[in-house]
Write a protein that holds these residues in place. Sequence first.
Motif, mmCIF file in Angstrom:
data_model
loop_
_atom_site.group_PDB
_atom_site.id
_atom_site.type_symbol
_atom_site.label_atom_id
_atom_site.label_comp_id
_atom_site.label_asym_id
_atom_site.label_seq_id
_atom_site.Cartn_x
_atom_site.Cartn_y
_atom_site.Cartn_z
ATOM 1 N N THR A 242 12.866 -10.279 -3.117
ATOM 2 C CA THR A 242 12.887 -8.888 -3.576
ATOM 3 C C THR A 242 11.671 -8.608 -4.462
ATOM 4 O O THR A 242 11.291 -9.427 -5.284
ATOM 5 N N ILE A 243 11.064 -7.455 -4.274
ATOM 6 C CA ILE A 243 9.994 -6.985 -5.150
ATOM 7 C C ILE A 243 10.334 -5.561 -5.568
ATOM 8 O O ILE A 243 10.521 -4.685 -4.718
ATOM 9 N N ALA A 244 10.437 -5.330 -6.875
ATOM 10 C CA ALA A 244 10.841 -4.013 -7.383
ATOM 11 C C ALA A 244 9.822 -3.501 -8.386
ATOM 12 O O ALA A 244 9.309 -4.262 -9.215
ATOM 13 N N LEU A 245 9.543 -2.219 -8.297
ATOM 14 C CA LEU A 245 8.516 -1.573 -9.107
ATOM 15 C C LEU A 245 9.153 -0.424 -9.891
ATOM 16 O O LEU A 245 9.906 0.371 -9.332
ATOM 17 N N PHE A 246 8.822 -0.347 -11.187
ATOM 18 C CA PHE A 246 9.457 0.645 -12.064
ATOM 19 C C PHE A 246 8.398 1.386 -12.880
ATOM 20 O O PHE A 246 7.519 0.760 -13.476
ATOM 21 N N PHE A 247 8.522 2.722 -12.915
ATOM 22 C CA PHE A 247 7.575 3.556 -13.655
ATOM 23 C C PHE A 247 8.217 4.916 -13.904
ATOM 24 O O PHE A 247 9.261 5.239 -13.321
ATOM 25 N N LEU A 248 7.593 5.705 -14.757
ATOM 26 C CA LEU A 248 8.134 7.026 -15.104
ATOM 27 C C LEU A 248 7.491 8.129 -14.268
ATOM 28 O O LEU A 248 6.282 8.130 -14.034
ATOM 29 N N ALA B 248 0.912 -6.358 -9.013
ATOM 30 C CA ALA B 248 0.430 -5.971 -10.344
ATOM 31 C C ALA B 248 -1.084 -5.788 -10.340
ATOM 32 O O ALA B 248 -1.614 -4.825 -10.925
ATOM 33 N N SER B 249 -1.805 -6.678 -9.666
ATOM 34 C CA SER B 249 -3.273 -6.566 -9.588
ATOM 35 C C SER B 249 -3.683 -5.292 -8.867
ATOM 36 O O SER B 249 -4.631 -4.608 -9.284
ATOM 37 N N MET B 250 -2.973 -4.960 -7.798
ATOM 38 C CA MET B 250 -3.268 -3.731 -7.050
ATOM 39 C C MET B 250 -3.033 -2.501 -7.919
ATOM 40 O O MET B 250 -3.823 -1.542 -7.901
ATOM 41 N N ILE B 251 -1.961 -2.524 -8.718
ATOM 42 C CA ILE B 251 -1.639 -1.390 -9.592
ATOM 43 C C ILE B 251 -2.691 -1.235 -10.688
ATOM 44 O O ILE B 251 -3.151 -0.122 -10.976
ATOM 45 N N LYS B 252 -3.084 -2.345 -11.296
ATOM 46 C CA LYS B 252 -4.103 -2.290 -12.361
ATOM 47 C C LYS B 252 -5.421 -1.764 -11.822
ATOM 48 O O LYS B 252 -6.106 -0.965 -12.477
ATOM 49 N N GLU B 253 -5.777 -2.197 -10.621
ATOM 50 C CA GLU B 253 -7.052 -1.765 -10.026
ATOM 51 C C GLU B 253 -7.018 -0.288 -9.654
ATOM 52 O O GLU B 253 -7.969 0.447 -9.921
ATOM 53 N N LYS B 254 -5.905 0.158 -9.096
ATOM 54 C CA LYS B 254 -5.830 1.537 -8.596
ATOM 55 C C LYS B 254 -5.605 2.558 -9.712
ATOM 56 O O LYS B 254 -6.206 3.634 -9.718
ATOM 57 N N HIS C 290 0.836 -1.208 0.000
ATOM 58 C CA HIS C 290 0.000 0.000 0.000
ATOM 59 C C HIS C 290 0.871 1.258 0.000
ATOM 60 O O HIS C 290 0.570 2.229 -0.709
ATOM 61 N N ARG C 291 1.965 1.220 0.758
ATOM 62 C CA ARG C 291 2.862 2.379 0.772
ATOM 63 C C ARG C 291 3.593 2.508 -0.556
ATOM 64 O O ARG C 291 3.797 3.638 -1.053
ATOM 65 N N MET C 292 3.982 1.404 -1.159
ATOM 66 C CA MET C 292 4.641 1.470 -2.463
ATOM 67 C C MET C 292 3.712 2.111 -3.498
ATOM 68 O O MET C 292 4.145 2.911 -4.334
ATOM 69 N N LEU C 293 2.418 1.781 -3.435
ATOM 70 C CA LEU C 293 1.450 2.386 -4.357
ATOM 71 C C LEU C 293 1.239 3.866 -4.069
ATOM 72 O O LEU C 293 1.031 4.656 -4.994
ATOM 73 N N GLU C 294 1.298 4.245 -2.798
ATOM 74 C CA GLU C 294 1.192 5.671 -2.459
ATOM 75 C C GLU C 294 2.368 6.444 -3.050
ATOM 76 O O GLU C 294 2.186 7.543 -3.600
#
Length: 293
Positions: free
Chosen positions: A275-281, A246-252, A213-217
């Motif tokens: 490890t879980i890593a998230l990448f975006f612009l 990925a499901s949380m990101i698609k939903e949000k 949840h914090r990573m998505l914030e």
Amino acid sequence: MNIKILADSACDLSMDYYNEFDIEMAPLTVHLDDKDYEDGKSIDPKTVYHAMRNGKTPKTSQASPRHFKAIFTSYAEANQPLVYLAFSSQLSGTYQTAKMIEQEVKEIYPEAPIHVIDTKCASLGCGLVVLHAAKLAKQGADLETIINSSRACALNMEHIFTVDDLEYLYRGGRVSRTAAFVGSLLKIKPILHVEDGKLIPLEKIRGSKKLFHRMLEIMEERGDDLSNQTIAISHGDDAERAEQLASMIKEKFHVKEVIIDMVGSAIGSHSGPGTIALFFLNNTNFQQPVQEE
């Protein structure tokens, strides 16, 4: 003449992408059980994670100068443009080695259209930059456009990630002893990011439930036009949690495309299992060219 893109194995792209976009690869080396393996070619990441879970400490080394010499020479002889998008110079000596070999080759072929770029990115953060460049090349973009747009893409690439155990990053010299020690206490989960090519601890989250949840914030705070981006997630042999994120990101954020792949053997030797890593612009407007440092 078409423009060739070169990546190193630390971009963590699957071979499907290398084949689809005809991308050249320079493998980093993984040392395990007194043997040397080519990352992305002769060792499977699961083998590395299994070894780490059993107490082994794999080592890594940069892509070989000999490999760069062979690649650069072949493109120089053919006078074919080559753009190498390198793993962060702050995390590996691979970029510096490539620059050294570029200079050697250009002493013999002064007009060789070889370009070496430090992305200051890692794992699929670098992979997204490579894909961006490869798609432009496939579309027939000119060399200047590919170089400037790739630099801009790299400059605006966010890396938000967590590891199960900071001890692995400490052993590899990627974080301090203090950061590793603090992260091991009280079930604290670290969130790290990449700043100017370096791994920087960002926050400490107590309990894994709050972590995503914090990573998505953070993604919402930093991201730009997320619904129209290709997002990437890499994982240390933990596909289930990667799919959950990925499901949380698609939903949000109503994201259309999320690339999920395993953290490769070279980076995984330092980040460890889980490890879980998230990448975006953080900026999707690449109209302004980015000048070389």
